[in-house]
Write a protein that holds these residues in place. Structure first.
Motif, PDB file in Angstrom:
ATOM      1  N   VAL A 179      -5.754   4.609  -2.524  1.00  0.00           N
ATOM      2  CA  VAL A 179      -5.062   5.362  -1.475  1.00  0.00           C
ATOM      3  C   VAL A 179      -4.108   6.338  -2.154  1.00  0.00           C
ATOM      4  CG1 VAL A 179      -3.579   5.216   0.565  1.00  0.00           C
ATOM      5  CG2 VAL A 179      -5.202   3.372   0.077  1.00  0.00           C
ATOM      6  N   GLU A 180      -4.126   7.585  -1.712  1.00  0.00           N
ATOM      7  CA  GLU A 180      -3.210   8.567  -2.304  1.00  0.00           C
ATOM      8  C   GLU A 180      -1.766   8.125  -2.054  1.00  0.00           C
ATOM      9  OE1 GLU A 180      -2.172  13.342  -2.211  1.00  0.00           O
ATOM     10  OE2 GLU A 180      -3.933  12.577  -1.141  1.00  0.00           O
ATOM     11  N   LYS A 181      -0.979   8.141  -3.105  1.00  0.00           N
ATOM     12  CA  LYS A 181       0.390   7.647  -3.036  1.00  0.00           C
ATOM     13  C   LYS A 181       1.195   8.350  -1.946  1.00  0.00           C
ATOM     14  CE  LYS A 181       4.668   7.476  -5.773  1.00  0.00           C
ATOM     15  NZ  LYS A 181       5.264   7.745  -7.107  1.00  0.00           N
ATOM     16  N   ARG A 182       1.116   9.679  -1.922  1.00  0.00           N
ATOM     17  CA  ARG A 182       1.908  10.440  -0.952  1.00  0.00           C
ATOM     18  C   ARG A 182       1.524  10.066   0.481  1.00  0.00           C
ATOM     19  NH1 ARG A 182       1.977  16.777  -1.831  1.00  0.00           N
ATOM     20  NH2 ARG A 182       2.673  15.988  -3.855  1.00  0.00           N
ATOM     21  N   ARG A 183       0.232   9.918   0.729  1.00  0.00           N
ATOM     22  CA  ARG A 183      -0.237   9.573   2.080  1.00  0.00           C
ATOM     23  C   ARG A 183       0.217   8.162   2.457  1.00  0.00           C
ATOM     24  NH1 ARG A 183      -5.324   7.126   3.400  1.00  0.00           N
ATOM     25  NH2 ARG A 183      -5.669   7.140   5.641  1.00  0.00           N
ATOM     26  N   LEU A 184       0.132   7.217   1.515  1.00  0.00           N
ATOM     27  CA  LEU A 184       0.534   5.837   1.792  1.00  0.00           C
ATOM     28  C   LEU A 184       2.012   5.765   2.169  1.00  0.00           C
ATOM     29  CD1 LEU A 184      -0.020   2.785   1.827  1.00  0.00           C
ATOM     30  CD2 LEU A 184       0.460   2.755  -0.634  1.00  0.00           C
ATOM     31  N   LEU A 185       2.851   6.489   1.428  1.00  0.00           N
ATOM     32  CA  LEU A 185       4.288   6.445   1.710  1.00  0.00           C
ATOM     33  C   LEU A 185       4.597   7.074   3.066  1.00  0.00           C
ATOM     34  CD1 LEU A 185       5.823   7.280  -1.798  1.00  0.00           C
ATOM     35  CD2 LEU A 185       5.455   5.042  -0.741  1.00  0.00           C
ATOM     36  N   VAL A 187       2.472   7.171   5.714  1.00  0.00           N
ATOM     37  CA  VAL A 187       1.966   6.266   6.745  1.00  0.00           C
ATOM     38  C   VAL A 187       2.916   5.100   6.967  1.00  0.00           C
ATOM     39  CG1 VAL A 187       0.146   4.582   7.260  1.00  0.00           C
ATOM     40  CG2 VAL A 187      -0.461   6.881   6.467  1.00  0.00           C
ATOM     41  N   SER A 188       3.425   4.568   5.869  1.00  0.00           N
ATOM     42  CA  SER A 188       4.264   3.371   5.960  1.00  0.00           C
ATOM     43  C   SER A 188       5.747   3.688   6.108  1.00  0.00           C
ATOM     44  CB  SER A 188       4.053   2.506   4.710  1.00  0.00           C
ATOM     45  OG  SER A 188       4.613   1.237   4.876  1.00  0.00           O
ATOM     46  N   ASN A 189       6.091   4.981   6.048  1.00  0.00           N
ATOM     47  CA  ASN A 189       7.497   5.386   6.091  1.00  0.00           C
ATOM     48  C   ASN A 189       8.311   4.637   5.028  1.00  0.00           C
ATOM     49  OD1 ASN A 189       9.683   6.855   7.045  1.00  0.00           O
ATOM     50  ND2 ASN A 189      10.256   5.295   8.562  1.00  0.00           N
ATOM     51  N   ALA A 190       7.737   4.558   3.837  1.00  0.00           N
ATOM     52  CA  ALA A 190       8.356   3.817   2.741  1.00  0.00           C
ATOM     53  C   ALA A 190       8.826   4.778   1.653  1.00  0.00           C
ATOM     54  CB  ALA A 190       7.359   2.817   2.159  1.00  0.00           C
ATOM     55  N   THR A 191       9.503   4.240   0.659  1.00  0.00           N
ATOM     56  CA  THR A 191      10.010   5.046  -0.457  1.00  0.00           C
ATOM     57  C   THR A 191       9.282   4.685  -1.743  1.00  0.00           C
ATOM     58  OG1 THR A 191      11.719   3.438  -1.059  1.00  0.00           O
ATOM     59  CG2 THR A 191      12.283   5.071   0.632  1.00  0.00           C
ATOM     60  N   GLY A 192       9.423   5.564  -2.736  1.00  0.00           N
ATOM     61  CA  GLY A 192       8.819   5.298  -4.034  1.00  0.00           C
ATOM     62  C   GLY A 192       9.382   4.038  -4.680  1.00  0.00           C
ATOM     63  N   ALA A 193      10.669   3.743  -4.414  1.00  0.00           N
ATOM     64  CA  ALA A 193      11.299   2.553  -4.997  1.00  0.00           C
ATOM     65  C   ALA A 193      10.659   1.272  -4.448  1.00  0.00           C
ATOM     66  CB  ALA A 193      12.797   2.558  -4.701  1.00  0.00           C
ATOM     67  N   GLN A 194      10.329   1.276  -3.167  1.00  0.00           N
ATOM     68  CA  GLN A 194       9.688   0.086  -2.577  1.00  0.00           C
ATOM     69  C   GLN A 194       8.282  -0.102  -3.139  1.00  0.00           C
ATOM     70  OE1 GLN A 194      10.233   1.458   1.376  1.00  0.00           O
ATOM     71  NE2 GLN A 194      12.347   0.705   1.532  1.00  0.00           N
ATOM     72  N   LEU A 195       7.572   0.992  -3.361  1.00  0.00           N
ATOM     73  CA  LEU A 195       6.253   0.890  -3.987  1.00  0.00           C
ATOM     74  C   LEU A 195       6.388   0.394  -5.426  1.00  0.00           C
ATOM     75  CD1 LEU A 195       3.215   1.350  -4.030  1.00  0.00           C
ATOM     76  CD2 LEU A 195       3.652   3.750  -4.594  1.00  0.00           C
ATOM     77  N   LYS A 196       7.411   0.870  -6.120  1.00  0.00           N
ATOM     78  CA  LYS A 196       7.630   0.444  -7.499  1.00  0.00           C
ATOM     79  C   LYS A 196       7.873  -1.069  -7.567  1.00  0.00           C
ATOM     80  CE  LYS A 196      10.575   1.340 -11.527  1.00  0.00           C
ATOM     81  NZ  LYS A 196      11.762   2.071 -12.032  1.00  0.00           N
ATOM     82  N   ASN A 197       8.571  -1.612  -6.578  1.00  0.00           N
ATOM     83  CA  ASN A 197       8.805  -3.058  -6.557  1.00  0.00           C
ATOM     84  C   ASN A 197       7.499  -3.840  -6.444  1.00  0.00           C
ATOM     85  OD1 ASN A 197      11.590  -2.880  -6.779  1.00  0.00           O
ATOM     86  ND2 ASN A 197      11.897  -2.720  -4.561  1.00  0.00           N
TER      87      ASN A 197
END
Length: 409
Positions: A179-185, A187-197
């Protein structure tokens, strides 16, 4: 061993080039036409283009070194750099201003983070994948939700990732899986820091993969059959090209000039050359693009300032490759692309004042610059209009340009 220095052109309204020391590590790949990252002033870093390499020690005793070499092979050829130099001299501006106008934003520092470049070959995009333990069965990621019970955003992000992954076709190529990172964030209204976790918890991985934003391979159709008047005009143009480098096609509106353009472009690319078609307004490219796509498919590239950074960057790079765009349709900025083997330039509505750039510099006339560009490549130029400009018609009457008339609807 003598020290090596690079004269670097910067995209600034300043005369001349700046000299930098070349670290030994860059010597094997650095060449004229490569982009380099250089220091400027006390803290600024700027992307420039190498214009010359030499061993002549500068007068200044404090010569700064290059920070990085951004290309593994030259991005710009000698012909393109020579054309830039002509524009700067003829239109009374600095070479740095020409560079700033010619290079799309994706090749300059402000866009480096948004569009990662794989050694000068193309654009890279971040995609998210299941970690190694979940590759074969991504839905098993949901079993890890209990360990995220206190992290609601991470929980939702992981659920959204599994949902997006389940919607993707299984037959996608490698660079489109995940899944493209930008699209996932988004869709989920999330931040890069949460994905990093989630990455640190070995649930997901993020990889940079190459992406091609060119149009899909389209089924193509042969050019439309010409009527008798168009066939005679086409034969006349070809005859004029045996004696003149430039020919004016003077024809009524709706007389079928575009079909003649298409036949000439088809002949050009069949000979292994590139073709450029200029139009005065961005709005006209949309109308013509659909028409040209039916004949040229994915060989067509559209280039103008109204496109996004990624689209312009993709076309710019493809034009500079041996097996890249064969046909370019664009407004005046398309004349600044790094063509490799240009064979034909078509300037539609050649009389239009919109071909003249006003502000900022360089204040070039795209029609006239295109004729100089064609001359450097040994290409032919076709000027098309129903109302020729005074200077063009005068050149025809003086025998400097060829003239073909199409007064039939």
């Amino acid at each position: 061993m003598d020290r090596c220095y690079a004269d670097v052109l910067l995209p600034l309204p300043l005369e001349g080039t700046f000299t930098y020391l070349v670290p030994p590590a860059f010597l094997p790949t650095l060449a004229v036409g490569c982009r380099v990252l250089v220091p400027l002033g006390t803290s600024k870093q700027v992307t420039g283009v190498v214009m010359a390499l030499h061993h002549q020690t500068p007068a200044s005793t404090r010569v700064k070194a290059l920070i990085d070499c951004l290309d593994v092979e030259p991005l710009l050829g000698q012909e393109t750099l020579a054309f830039w130099t002509w524009i700067a001299e003829y239109y009374c501006c600095t070479l740095g201003e020409v560079m700033n106008a010619a290079l799309p934003a994706g090749l300059k520092p402000a866009e480096m983070d948004a569009d990662k470049l794989d050694g000068g070959k193309g654009r890279m995009v971040d995609r998210v994948y299941p970690a190694a333990a979940y590759v074969d069965k991504p839905e098993a990621l949901l079993e890890a939700l209990p360990q995220l019970v206190r992290a609601k955003k991470q929980t939702q992000l992981l659920k959204d990732f599994v949902a997006c992954l389940s919607l993707a076709p299984s037959s996608l190529p490698d660079n489109e899986q995940g899944v493209e990172k930008r699209r996932l964030l988004e869709v989920s209204n999330a931040t890069g820091a949460q994905l990093k976790n989630l990455v640190e918890k070995e649930l997901l991985v993020v990889k940079a993969v190459p992406v091609d934003v060119s149009p899909d391979q389209l089924p193509v159709q042969p050019p439309a059959t010409l009527n008798e008047a168009q066939t005679n005009a086409l034969d006349s143009i070809k005859e004029q090209f045996t004696h003149h480098a430039v020919c004016l096609l003077h024809g009524y509106t709706a007389s079928g000039k575009t079909e003649l353009y298409i036949h000439l472009i088809k002949t050009c690319i069949d000979q292994g050359q590139q073709a450029l078609m200029l139009v005065p307004e961005i709005a006209l490219t949309t109308q013509l693009a659909e028409r040209l796509k039916r004949v040229f498919g994915s060989d067509l590239g559209v280039y103008h300032s109204g496109l996004g950074t990624r689209e312009r960057l993709d076309v710019w790079r493809k034009v500079g490759r041996q097996a890249g765009c064969k046909v370019v349709l664009g407004a005046r900025s398309a004349v600044l692309l790094p063509y490799q083997h240009l064979g034909l330039v078509v300037v539609d509505e050649e009389h239009d004042a919109s071909y003249k750039q006003q502000d900022p510099a360089p204040r070039y006339h795209a029609r006239n610059a295109a004729m100089v560009l064609a001359g450097r490549h040994g290409a032919k130029v076709l000027l098309g209009t129903a109302t020729p400009s005074l200077e063009t018609y005068a050149h025809c009457k003086a025998g400097r340009y060829g003239l073909t008339e199409l007064f039939f609807r």
